[in-house]
Design a protein around this motif. Sequence first.
Motif, short mmCIF file in Angstrom:
data_model
loop_
_atom_site.label_atom_id
_atom_site.label_comp_id
_atom_site.label_asym_id
_atom_site.label_seq_id
_atom_site.Cartn_x
_atom_site.Cartn_y
_atom_site.Cartn_z
N GLN A 195 2.03 -3.78 5.09
CA GLN A 195 3.09 -3.33 4.19
C GLN A 195 2.64 -2.01 3.55
O GLN A 195 2.29 -1.94 2.38
CB GLN A 195 3.36 -4.39 3.13
CG GLN A 195 4.00 -5.66 3.68
CD GLN A 195 4.53 -6.56 2.59
OE1 GLN A 195 4.88 -6.12 1.49
NE2 GLN A 195 4.59 -7.85 2.88
N LEU A 196 2.67 -0.98 4.35
CA LEU A 196 2.14 0.32 3.98
C LEU A 196 3.23 1.36 4.11
O LEU A 196 3.89 1.45 5.15
CB LEU A 196 0.95 0.67 4.88
CG LEU A 196 0.14 1.93 4.60
CD1 LEU A 196 -1.25 1.80 5.23
CD2 LEU A 196 0.79 3.21 5.14
N SER A 197 3.42 2.13 3.06
CA SER A 197 4.39 3.22 3.08
C SER A 197 3.67 4.55 2.89
O SER A 197 2.73 4.65 2.10
CB SER A 197 5.41 3.05 1.95
OG SER A 197 6.11 1.82 2.08
N VAL A 198 4.12 5.56 3.64
CA VAL A 198 3.62 6.91 3.43
C VAL A 198 4.40 7.50 2.27
O VAL A 198 5.62 7.68 2.36
CB VAL A 198 3.76 7.77 4.69
CG1 VAL A 198 3.25 9.18 4.44
CG2 VAL A 198 3.02 7.12 5.86
N ILE B 2 0.84 -1.20 0.00
CA ILE B 2 0.00 0.00 0.00
C ILE B 2 0.88 1.25 0.00
O ILE B 2 1.83 1.35 0.78
CB ILE B 2 -0.91 0.03 1.25
CG1 ILE B 2 -1.70 -1.28 1.39
CG2 ILE B 2 -1.84 1.23 1.20
CD1 ILE B 2 -2.32 -1.46 2.75
N GLY B 3 0.53 2.19 -0.84
CA GLY B 3 1.14 3.52 -0.80
C GLY B 3 0.09 4.54 -0.42
O GLY B 3 -0.93 4.66 -1.11
N TRP C 101 -1.28 7.44 9.02
CA TRP C 101 -0.95 6.31 8.15
C TRP C 101 0.25 5.51 8.64
O TRP C 101 0.24 4.27 8.59
CB TRP C 101 -0.73 6.82 6.72
CG TRP C 101 -2.02 7.12 6.04
CD1 TRP C 101 -2.54 8.34 5.73
CD2 TRP C 101 -2.99 6.16 5.61
NE1 TRP C 101 -3.77 8.20 5.14
CE2 TRP C 101 -4.07 6.88 5.05
CE3 TRP C 101 -3.04 4.77 5.64
CZ2 TRP C 101 -5.19 6.24 4.51
CZ3 TRP C 101 -4.16 4.13 5.11
CH2 TRP C 101 -5.22 4.87 4.57
N GLY C 102 1.27 6.19 9.15
CA GLY C 102 2.41 5.45 9.69
C GLY C 102 2.01 4.60 10.89
O GLY C 102 2.47 3.47 11.05
N GLU C 103 1.15 5.15 11.73
CA GLU C 103 0.67 4.40 12.90
C GLU C 103 -0.20 3.22 12.48
O GLU C 103 -0.15 2.15 13.09
CB GLU C 103 -0.11 5.32 13.82
CG GLU C 103 0.73 6.38 14.52
CD GLU C 103 1.63 5.79 15.61
OE1 GLU C 103 1.33 4.68 16.10
OE2 GLU C 103 2.64 6.44 15.94
N ILE C 104 -0.98 3.40 11.44
CA ILE C 104 -1.80 2.28 10.94
C ILE C 104 -0.90 1.15 10.47
O ILE C 104 -1.15 -0.04 10.76
CB ILE C 104 -2.71 2.78 9.79
CG1 ILE C 104 -3.82 3.68 10.34
CG2 ILE C 104 -3.31 1.60 9.03
CD1 ILE C 104 -4.60 4.42 9.27
N ALA C 105 0.16 1.49 9.74
CA ALA C 105 1.09 0.47 9.27
C ALA C 105 1.75 -0.27 10.43
O ALA C 105 1.80 -1.51 10.45
CB ALA C 105 2.16 1.11 8.39
N GLU C 106 2.22 0.49 11.42
CA GLU C 106 2.96 -0.12 12.53
C GLU C 106 2.05 -0.93 13.44
O GLU C 106 2.37 -2.07 13.81
CB GLU C 106 3.66 0.98 13.33
CG GLU C 106 4.50 0.45 14.49
CD GLU C 106 5.25 1.55 15.21
OE1 GLU C 106 5.65 1.33 16.37
OE2 GLU C 106 5.45 2.63 14.60
N ARG C 107 0.91 -0.38 13.81
CA ARG C 107 0.05 -1.05 14.79
C ARG C 107 -0.65 -2.28 14.22
O ARG C 107 -0.98 -3.20 14.96
CB ARG C 107 -0.98 -0.07 15.34
CG ARG C 107 -0.35 1.10 16.08
CD ARG C 107 -1.39 1.96 16.76
NE ARG C 107 -0.78 3.18 17.30
CZ ARG C 107 -1.28 3.88 18.31
NH1 ARG C 107 -2.40 3.50 18.89
NH2 ARG C 107 -0.68 4.98 18.73
N HIS C 108 -0.85 -2.30 12.90
CA HIS C 108 -1.58 -3.42 12.30
C HIS C 108 -0.72 -4.29 11.40
O HIS C 108 -1.23 -5.20 10.74
CB HIS C 108 -2.80 -2.91 11.55
CG HIS C 108 -3.78 -2.19 12.44
ND1 HIS C 108 -4.46 -2.83 13.46
CD2 HIS C 108 -4.18 -0.89 12.48
CE1 HIS C 108 -5.24 -1.97 14.08
NE2 HIS C 108 -5.09 -0.78 13.52
#
Length: 546
Positions: free
Chosen positions: A251-254, A228-229, A241-248
């Motif tokens: 594979q999401l990059s801002v 996800i970008g 968005w960074g917190e969403i990637a880390e907490r869940h």
Amino acid sequence: MHPRAGTRARPEDLVDLDALLSAYADVEPDPSDPAQRVVFGTSGHRGSSLDAAFNEAHILATTQAIVEHRAAQGVSGPLLIGRDPHALSEPAWRTALEVLAGNDVQVLVDSRDGYTPTPAVSHAVLRLNRERGAGTADGIVVTPSHNPPRDGGFKYNPPHGGPAGSEATSAIAARANELLENGLDGVRRVPFERARAAAEGFDFLSSYVDDLPSALDLEAVRREAVRIGADPLGGASVSYWGEIAERHGLQLSVVDDTVDPRWSFMPLDSDGKIRMDCSSPSAMANLITTMQGEAQYDIATGNDADADRHGIVTPDGGLMNPNHYLAVAISYLFSHRPRWGAEVAVGKTLVSSSMIDRVVAALGRRLLEVPVGFKHFVPGLLDGSVGFGGEESAGASFLRTDGTVWTTDKDGILLALLASEIRGATGRSPSELYAQLVAEHGDPAYARVDAPASREEKARLARLSPSDVSAGELAGQPITAVLTRAPGNGEAIGGLKVLTQDAWFAARPSGTEDVYKIYAESFRGRSHLAQVQEEARAVVSAALAG
């Protein structure tokens, strides 16, 4: 289309922040000028300090009016207030705190002193009202949404968590203008330092981000390792968005975490203005270009400044038309939410695509068609009778997986993450799924154009009745319905909608320009759409003349 649409802003395109902020403090609006009064549209009061339309006096008066309104409604609990990165949001937020504290209102502000997306405020209001008792908390969001950097905005969310209805906004605006006319006599305020010290912290981010699994199947996103970008477009979702990637564990990059109140990094919109409209290909040119390069992401998303809108970019289809994505989201959700009851309806605004009507009919669901304005979805989302409510302008929200309310305001973060859930659960992109819907239901051509209209003509358009339309045909097909009230809730649409078997148009007066808007759609191709648009002008002109 502006010749530089989609290209990066130049220095001469950027707002003068010093002039903007000085005008906020120094310019006194003239309440005898309609353009300088408090006016609540579908998303609050908006304007620029440079035009004497969003100045300290406006916020002092509007906040005092909100204080008095909530007291009259028996709302005595905390008021949650958030803001976005627009330059005028910070001083307006400070002004509002001074008035709220001056009236002894308990105020909750972001505990991280950060920006707060609109959906996070709605989510928090609903959470507190579950925990503390219904009707005790409400909210203010200081944002003009996707408007240009020179603008400010101020909107009120009552205890139901969604946009205030017209009855409330009319009362608030009337009282605010009365205060302006009386030189702000009756406004109570205290110095900012005292007001800020009195405010309590609330962790909007954790409350929202940690609760996302109750509305989304994030396990499907993790299991399929969906890449996800996320591009916040310099808006209030930037830290989320960074917190969403880390907490869940996603594979999401801002894609870009730049915050600049001038939005100097943004491409120009189609009209040459800087506008954080994540549904516009011109404004989303940076992210579209990123997706056209090497395949870094399976799904890329954008949000506007307060994150109540969504933009979905796929490797195979580019930026999705908002109507297309709404149809896909509805088709997917009502096939993948087994705990939503059979009676749960689908909500759409009457200017959204009729592809949605066909999808809903195929699902065997009830369609709730309402006027423009997300406020019309609030009752159904709140009691769980509407599973999804969406607008053609890329704003939507839906229920938790158990069929209870998630937010009652538009949630661009939720809709952006849903695209990745769809990719993870089906193995196909939303654009691929839309192609499947086209194969099943037809390929609609949709567009919105403007036509000139005087102030008097706009007023007559808003008051038309079905009997004012004498035409029997539209673009070669018999007219099957003429609407001036929405079939879903019987509310006036402030204009006209005319339907045939394969096409429709809706005409609504603009609230800010001497034009009316023509929304039109045809399932018989673009040439037929052009015919619908041409005849729509004639139908409206005849109705206004009659």
